[in-house]
Each structure stands twice: as C-alpha cells, then as structure tokens.
Design an enzyme around this catalytic site. Structure first.
Site, short mmCIF file in Angstrom:
data_model
loop_
_atom_site.label_atom_id
_atom_site.label_comp_id
_atom_site.label_asym_id
_atom_site.label_seq_id
_atom_site.Cartn_x
_atom_site.Cartn_y
_atom_site.Cartn_z
N GLY A 98 0.96 -1.11 -0.12
CA GLY A 98 -0.04 -0.19 -0.01
C GLY A 98 0.74 1.25 0.04
O GLY A 98 0.94 1.86 -0.96
N ARG A 99 1.39 1.58 1.17
CA ARG A 99 2.33 2.63 1.33
C ARG A 99 3.60 2.88 0.37
O ARG A 99 3.70 3.86 -0.07
CB ARG A 99 2.95 2.49 2.68
CG ARG A 99 3.87 3.86 3.13
CD ARG A 99 4.63 3.49 4.44
NE ARG A 99 4.14 2.90 5.45
CZ ARG A 99 3.37 3.63 6.40
NH1 ARG A 99 3.23 4.98 6.37
NH2 ARG A 99 2.85 2.90 7.28
N ARG A 142 -0.87 11.71 10.72
CA ARG A 142 0.59 10.75 11.07
C ARG A 142 1.43 11.48 12.08
O ARG A 142 1.94 10.76 12.89
CB ARG A 142 1.09 10.34 9.74
CG ARG A 142 0.32 9.37 8.84
CD ARG A 142 1.22 8.75 7.54
NE ARG A 142 2.32 8.00 8.10
CZ ARG A 142 3.38 8.29 8.24
NH1 ARG A 142 3.89 9.64 7.78
NH2 ARG A 142 4.55 7.43 8.61
N CYS A 169 -7.42 22.78 17.79
CA CYS A 169 -7.37 23.20 19.25
C CYS A 169 -6.91 22.22 20.11
O CYS A 169 -7.51 21.42 20.82
CB CYS A 169 -8.83 23.57 19.76
SG CYS A 169 -9.28 24.97 18.84
C1 LIG Z 1 -2.14 -2.44 5.73
C2 LIG Z 1 -1.98 -3.83 5.24
C3 LIG Z 1 -1.43 -3.84 4.15
C4 LIG Z 1 -0.68 -2.55 3.48
O1 LIG Z 1 0.33 -2.18 4.39
P1 LIG Z 1 1.37 -1.40 3.67
O2 LIG Z 1 2.41 -1.01 4.83
O3 LIG Z 1 0.80 -0.01 3.62
O4 LIG Z 1 2.21 -1.68 2.52
C5 LIG Z 1 -1.22 -5.00 3.56
N1 LIG Z 1 -2.05 -6.21 3.92
C6 LIG Z 1 -2.58 -6.00 4.96
C7 LIG Z 1 -3.51 -7.21 5.50
C8 LIG Z 1 -3.00 -5.07 5.73
O5 LIG Z 1 -3.63 -4.75 6.75
#
Ligand SMILES: *Cc1c(COP(=O)(O)O)cnc(C)c1O
Length: 423
Positions: free
Chosen positions: A277-278, A314, A345
């Site tokens: 994802g990230r 974050r 606030c």
């Molecule tokens: C959050 C998550 C991801 C993605 O994690 P990243 O660090 O954003 O790559 C992948 N698989 C599962 C099951 C997750 O909970």
C-alpha cells in the site's frame, strides 16, 4: 520521476506548478502523481519477472476512486479490509477475483457482499470467522476460497502501532492453530482452501523480517503438503517502507527479488501475492497548505498553516516525520526554525517540528510523502471540511475529490423533535 521537484525555484508535481493547483482548487489539498503511482507499481511487477505473482494494492493506504481506477487499469488486484473498501474497488472497475479480504473482524454483511461479488479469497484470522464465512457461503450456495493468516511472531522493527506480526498482536494465527483451521476447513463443503497469508506490519525498512516471516509461512505450507493439502498462493502481505526523511528502505526490486529467491528454492513454483500500500502511493502524494501567519514566544517560532491533524494525522498519531518543502524556494524571507502547526485546538496538532523554512504569510508549503495514510485518515474534527484531492496526469489537473462542503458535515445529523411550545 521524483515528485514533487523544483523547476527553477517553483515546486512541481509532474508538469504542473503547485501554485496553479492552489489557485484553482484552494488549500489545503492533497496532490497525487499518476506517473509516480504507475512507476512504483511497475517496479514491483517487473521485479518478479516470470515468477507467477499478483500485486494486490492495499486499498486502506489511499482509497480514492481515481487511484483505484488507475491501478485497476494496470491489472492490479486489491487487498481490502471492509465492505466499504469492497464497494470502492467494484465502483472503480477492479476485478472482483483479484480481491483479497483481510482484517480481524469481517462482519456478516461484509462477507455476504464479498461472496456475492465473487472475490478471490478471504484471509482468515480466527476459527470463528471461518465458521461464519462457511455459514454465509452455505446460505448463498457458493464456495468461499480461504487462506489462513499466519502470525509468524517476527519483529518487523517498526512503530508499535503498525507492527502486526508479533505474538502479542491481534493479527493472524500461530502455526499450530492455523493447521487446525485448515483441517477444519477441509471438512466444510462451502469452503475451498486456496492459500496462506501473512502481513507483519508497515513501514518496514529491512528485508530480514520479510524473509523470516516467509520462511515460517512456508513451514506451514510443508505441513499442509504432508497432509496432501495443496496451496494455490502464498500471500506475503504488504509493509515495505518508504523514505520519509533519511531512511534507506529496500528497493521494491530487492524486496521482490528476495521473495522470488526463497520461493524458487522450492521444488514446485507456488504463485505469490503481495499487498503493498504505502510503497505504491506514499511518495506519490503531497499535502499542499498555505501559511496563515507566523508567531513566536520565548521558546518557539510557529508557522501556522491552514492544514491540520484532521487532514494529516500521521505526525500527531505516530510522531511521524514528513518532509516540508517551500513551494517557492526563491523567497527572501529570513530563514528560521519553526514548528509547523495547524488550526486545531490541540497541542498535538503539528505537521512538523523544528523545520528550517523561509516563509511569509500566504506562502505555500508541501508536506511530502502524504499519498498513503493521509486523506484516508482525515476527519472533520473541529468541523473542518476534509480537503480536496487532485490527481496530476502530465500537465493535466483532475479534481478527484471535492473539498467537503460545510453542510455535508452535519447532513446526516438531526435535532430532537421540538416538544415544547415556543414563545
Ligand atoms: C495495511 C495492510 C497492508 C498494507 O500495508 P502497507 O504498509 O501500506 O504496505 C497489506 N496487507 C494487510 C493485511 C494490511 O492490513
């Protein structure tokens, strides 16, 4: 391509100058680069070469429909954690068979929606969940494909809030209990054993924990093969880190290369799934914000900006560092060290501390690495509308989410019926 980058003294995302976006869309707003997202996804894809693999983008990192649609167009699969994310993927044109449903608490309606859509596989997190999925699949007269998520008990070395592969975390099942779940699943007519999964955390900066986790998962695969239970894919999860400050995360190609090497040491090629994802969207986005005013006290100088913790959580939540860049670095303001803070606030409302900046009121700043876990974690705290989102494609600007309207902040609220005479 690095996004954002300076041309002369002005910061650009692809071929668009950020001041143009601020003028057109206002601030704060998230700005994403289509080219960066595609390049990063391709890096993962190419690194596996001819080894059978599928990339399932983790929707929770950034679930904007336009991003999902771009990734669907590239043939990406998706990793989801809720019925809401399922609907987003379907709406964005994602292939249901490429969906992995993860998460410790899948509700009955979410399971039903997922089965009706024909998703690829459920990652099972507990025995109770297996039974629930079997029941719903039985009612629908279909078979649910499942993988068991292993908790490999490895330390991913990341922030405790985003570490998920330790014994004490709520995620996955220890190997021995996982075997029991597989044996039980074998007996259930509405369930098909499809794979095995793990996910050990996020923002991981070393390859070692990924290798250790994969080795532990493959030990379970061996036990399953001993019992003639075949595994259709090994899902290695997501979690590869990115550079926010001066981290040196492994390259996607080294990450994938290691998985490939471990898998190729086996007699049979089992297809691999990954769930980044990230690492796909994190550095493809920035949060664009305008300086409201500058102030100082005996201890600190503050740069007060129009974005806050409700827009980008974050820094406040994880004490995370995100780089802050001047959109026009040609300013003749005095360089000073500031805490960059927002209007909310709370003293926890900061985007960065001790940042050397040359800024004046109305100048623009870009908070970098805001493509992942940015807008998805935003809220309307302090009744601040969530920011707009923009996807840049070459020299084109696409508004892919309008700034939330003030009235929509309370559209779903209602007042008590009035039961008293007024007057
Ligand atoms: C959050 C998550 C991801 C993605 O994690 P990243 O660090 O954003 O790559 C992948 N698989 C599962 C099951 C997750 O909970």
């Amino acid at each position: 391509m690095d996004n954002p980058n300076y041309r002369d003294s002005i910061l650009f995302v692809e071929d668009v100058a950020l001041p143009d976006i601020a003028a057109q869309v206002g601030t704060p707003c998230f700005v994403y680069s289509r080219a960066s997202i595609e390049a990063q996804w391709n890096r993962f894809d190419r690194a596996f070469g001819d080894y059978p693999h599928r990339i399932h983008y983790a929707v929770k990192a950034n679930s904007n429909l336009a991003l999902l649609n771009v990734l669907a167009g590239m043939g990406s699969g998706f990793d989801i954690v809720s019925g809401g994310e399922l609907l987003r993927v379907l709406e964005a044109g994602g292939d249901p068979r490429g969906i992995i449903f993860s998460g410790v608490c899948k509700l009955e309606w979410e399971i039903r929606d997922a089965l009706k859509a024909g998703i690829g596989v459920f990652s099972i997190e507990s025995e109770g969940e297996l039974d629930l999925i079997a029941k719903v699949a039985g009612e629908l007269g279909c078979r649910a494909r499942i993988a068991v998520r292993i908790n490999p008990d490895v330390d991913s070395g990341t922030h405790p809030y985003i570490s998920t592969g330790l014994k004490r975390n709520k995620f996955g099942m220890p190997a021995d209990q996982a075997m029991e779940i597989y044996l039980r699943a074998e007996q259930l007519p509405s369930v098909e054993i499809y794979g095995i999964a793990c996910h050990i955390g996020s923002q991981i900066l070393d390859l070692g924990p990924f290798r250790d986790a994969l080795v532990k998962v493959l030990e379970v695969v061996d036990m399953l093969e001993d019992r003639a239970i075949a595994i259709g894919h090994v899902d290695c999860g997501g979690g590869l880190g990115i550079r926010y400050q001066d981290e040196r995360p492994p390259d996607p190609s080294d990450y994938a290369g290691q998985i490939r090497a471990v898998m190729e040491s086996r007699p049979v090629r089992i297809p691999v799934a990954i769930e980044p994802g990230r690492a796909i969207v994190g550095n493809a986005g920035i949060l664009l914000t305008a300086v409201h005013s500058l102030k100082r006290n005996d201890l600190n100088r503050f740069c007060i900006v129009d974005a806050a913790m409700n827009d980008l959580l974050r820094p406040a939540l994880y004490q995370a560092y995100q780089r802050i860049m001047e959109v026009d670095r040609g300013s003749d303001a005095e360089p000073q060290v500031y805490d960059v803070v927002g209007p909310v606030c709370e003293s926890g409302d900061f985007l960065g501390k001790d940042r050397l900046l040359r800024v004046s009121p109305n100048d623009l700043l870009a908070v970098c690495s805001a493509g992942a876990y940015g807008s998805v974690m935003s809220s309307s705290y302090n009744s601040r509308p969530r920011p707009a989102e923009v996807l840049v494609d070459g020299k084109d600007i696409h508004i892919v989410r309008n700034r939330e309207s003030l009235r929509s902040l309370f559209r779903d609220e209602s007042m008590l019926p009035s039961d008293r005479e007024t007057g």
